[in-house]
Enzyme design. Structure first.
Site, PDB file in Angstrom:
ATOM      1  N   ASP A   1     -53.461  90.636  60.068  1.00  0.00           N
ATOM      2  CA  ASP A   1     -52.388  90.453  61.057  1.00  0.00           C
ATOM      3  C   ASP A   1     -52.184  91.492  61.552  1.00  0.00           C
ATOM      4  OD1 ASP A   1     -51.529  92.391  58.730  1.00  0.00           O
ATOM      5  OD2 ASP A   1     -49.502  90.636  58.268  1.00  0.00           O
TER       6      ASP A   1
ATOM      7  N   GLY B   1     -45.922  93.639  42.557  1.00  0.00           N
ATOM      8  CA  GLY B   1     -47.293  94.762  42.453  1.00  0.00           C
ATOM      9  C   GLY B   1     -48.551  93.855  41.938  1.00  0.00           C
TER      10      GLY B   1
ATOM     11  N   LEU C   1     -49.285  89.779  46.004  1.00  0.00           N
ATOM     12  CA  LEU C   1     -48.295  87.765  46.171  1.00  0.00           C
ATOM     13  C   LEU C   1     -47.118  87.936  46.968  1.00  0.00           C
ATOM     14  CD1 LEU C   1     -49.445  86.540  42.423  1.00  0.00           C
ATOM     15  CD2 LEU C   1     -50.913  86.194  44.846  1.00  0.00           C
ATOM     16  N   SER C   2     -46.685  88.798  47.256  1.00  0.00           N
ATOM     17  CA  SER C   2     -45.904  89.343  49.242  1.00  0.00           C
ATOM     18  C   SER C   2     -44.132  88.922  47.950  1.00  0.00           C
ATOM     19  CB  SER C   2     -46.410  88.185  49.845  1.00  0.00           C
ATOM     20  OG  SER C   2     -47.237  88.543  50.710  1.00  0.00           O
ATOM     21  N   SER C   3     -43.989  89.957  46.632  1.00  0.00           N
ATOM     22  CA  SER C   3     -42.944  89.843  46.124  1.00  0.00           C
ATOM     23  C   SER C   3     -42.026  90.091  47.233  1.00  0.00           C
ATOM     24  CB  SER C   3     -43.279  90.375  44.695  1.00  0.00           C
ATOM     25  OG  SER C   3     -43.347  91.520  44.816  1.00  0.00           O
TER      26      SER C   3
ATOM     27  N   GLU D   1     -38.956  95.789  56.117  1.00  0.00           N
ATOM     28  CA  GLU D   1     -39.972  96.473  55.448  1.00  0.00           C
ATOM     29  C   GLU D   1     -40.946  97.014  56.489  1.00  0.00           C
ATOM     30  OE1 GLU D   1     -43.618  95.232  52.221  1.00  0.00           O
ATOM     31  OE2 GLU D   1     -42.499  93.565  52.980  1.00  0.00           O
TER      32      GLU D   1
ATOM     33  N   ASP E   1     -47.497  87.870  55.463  1.00  0.00           N
ATOM     34  CA  ASP E   1     -45.860  87.875  54.588  1.00  0.00           C
ATOM     35  C   ASP E   1     -44.685  87.295  54.516  1.00  0.00           C
ATOM     36  OD1 ASP E   1     -48.504  89.045  53.791  1.00  0.00           O
ATOM     37  OD2 ASP E   1     -48.013  90.279  52.564  1.00  0.00           O
TER      38      ASP E   1
END
Length: 381
Positions: free
Chosen positions: A35, A121, A124-126, A159, A171
């Site tokens: 990406d 962590g 899974l893109s928390s 982010e 994400d």
């Protein structure tokens, strides 16, 4: 769950909330570390979500409380908010406020109660789920009228610029834009997207997610170093991004690069090809044929990009040996989760085989669950 959130909100903040918004975590079917190289990705949203129960404030203050936090309320003024001033988990939602305001959108204060069942962590893109749920809440609370892709890009900016993680757009776009029953085929350069049907049940298959419970932190510098290496390689090749290097031109291009950059370039170019091949097979209804592509993707991440670890490698090996059609690590790497494409009747056997392998190796027991392609950010109450 929603009633409990409203009750907790009232206990923490006093008074009733305006509503509840949810955004999912994601697994990436294929397309890792492409990406930020302007390439292609194919994520699916998880049924696991982060939920933000929220209400406007008119005094310019932001108060945040998390069910997964330390029991304290983060209370700060939005006046003079700058990157770096919030070092905890709260930096992700606070960064969304900052990104919206910095882009000229009229957002003020808010009371937030945050709850999540997206494993943190685990690759899974928390963080994206938290950002996108916050963005969806503010979009409605302040009647901004922003579309899902716009919210995703603002969450990405939060982010990148506020938290300091130089992630690409995948994400946040997955968390904001995915739909039930489909993978999101995204061109990260143009942001053109297409929902590709992924009916695993109809094919007699399941997508098994194995959380190795090895925690990763993409803010520790390793991720940034990989991105910088890719950007340097593109510059040396005279390309806008590695996405512009064709597979047919890969071998001569590698000869022009320093040795340490060659594996990075090889992974990105071949991974883009794997994404396109996966989409072609899905368009033809060939879900079962994806297994070898997944396993090849893991080998590339392990050997060329070097972002795997002993636990993710073992999970892939054990899953395939137990009958999975294919498996690979998913996410940025350095731990996290593995996905395995498994026949519906083999889910238990594959899960048990991975747990047994981990036990024999002295690793902590992994957590396995099946992922159903789910919807992106939305208001739920």
């Amino acid at each position: 769950m929603i009633d409990e959130a409203a009750t907790t909100f009232e206990a923490v903040h006093g008074g009733r909330p305006t509503g509840v918004w949810a955004a999912p975590g994601r697994v990436n079917l294929i397309g890792e570390h492409t990406d930020y190289n302007d390439g292609f990705v194919l994520p699916v949203a998880l049924p696991h979500t982060t939920r933000v129960t929220a209400r406007r404030r008119e005094d310019g203050r932001l108060r945040l409380y998390s069910a997964q936090g330390d029991g304290t309320i983060t209370d700060l003024s939005l006046d003079g908010l700058t990157p770096g001033v919030v070092a905890s988990w709260a930096g992700y939602p606070v960064g969304v406020f900052w990104a919206l305001a910095d882009a000229g959108h009229p957002v003020g204060g808010a009371d937030l109660f945050i709850d999540s069942d997206v494993p943190a962590g685990a690759g899974l893109s928390s963080s994206a789920a938290l950002e996108c749920a916050t963005a969806a809440a503010l979009n409605d609370l302040y009647e901004l009228g922003l579309a899902a892709p716009e919210l995703a890009l603002l969450a990405q900016r939060a982010e990148n610029a506020f938290v300091g993680v130089p992630c690409g757009a995948m994400d946040q776009m997955a968390s904001a834009c995915c739909t039930d029953g489909a993978a999101l085929f995204l061109d990260t350069r143009t942001l053109e997207q297409r929902h590709v049907p992924l009916d695993l049940a109809a094919a007699g298959l399941r997508l098994l997610v194995i959380d190795t419970r090895v925690k990763h932190d993409l803010g520790d510098g390793a991720y940034a170093a990989l991105r910088a290496g890719c950007e340097r390689a593109a510059e040396l090749l005279g390309l806008p991004a590695l996405r512009d290097l064709a597979v047919a031109d890969l071998a001569p291009a590698l000869d022009r690069l320093p040795g340490e950059l060659r594996p990075l370039v090889r992974h990105v170019v071949t991974e883009n090809r794997r994404v396109l091949e996966t989409v072609e097979r899905l368009d033809r209804g060939g879900i079962a044929a994806l297994g070898p592509i997944l396993t090849a993707g893991h080998a590339s991440l392990r050997d060329d990009f070097r972002v795997s670890c002993a636990e993710t490698d073992l999970a892939v090996e054990a899953a395939v040996a137990a009958g999975a059609l294919g498996a690979r690590m998913t996410g940025g790497g350095f731990g996290g989760s593995v996905i395995a494409l498994v026949a519906a009747g083999d889910v238990t056997a594959v899960s048990d085989a991975v747990r047994s392998a981990f036990g024999s190796a002295g690793f902590a027991a992994p957590v396995a669950f099946t992922a159903v392609p789910s919807a992106g950010a939305r208001r739920v109450a």
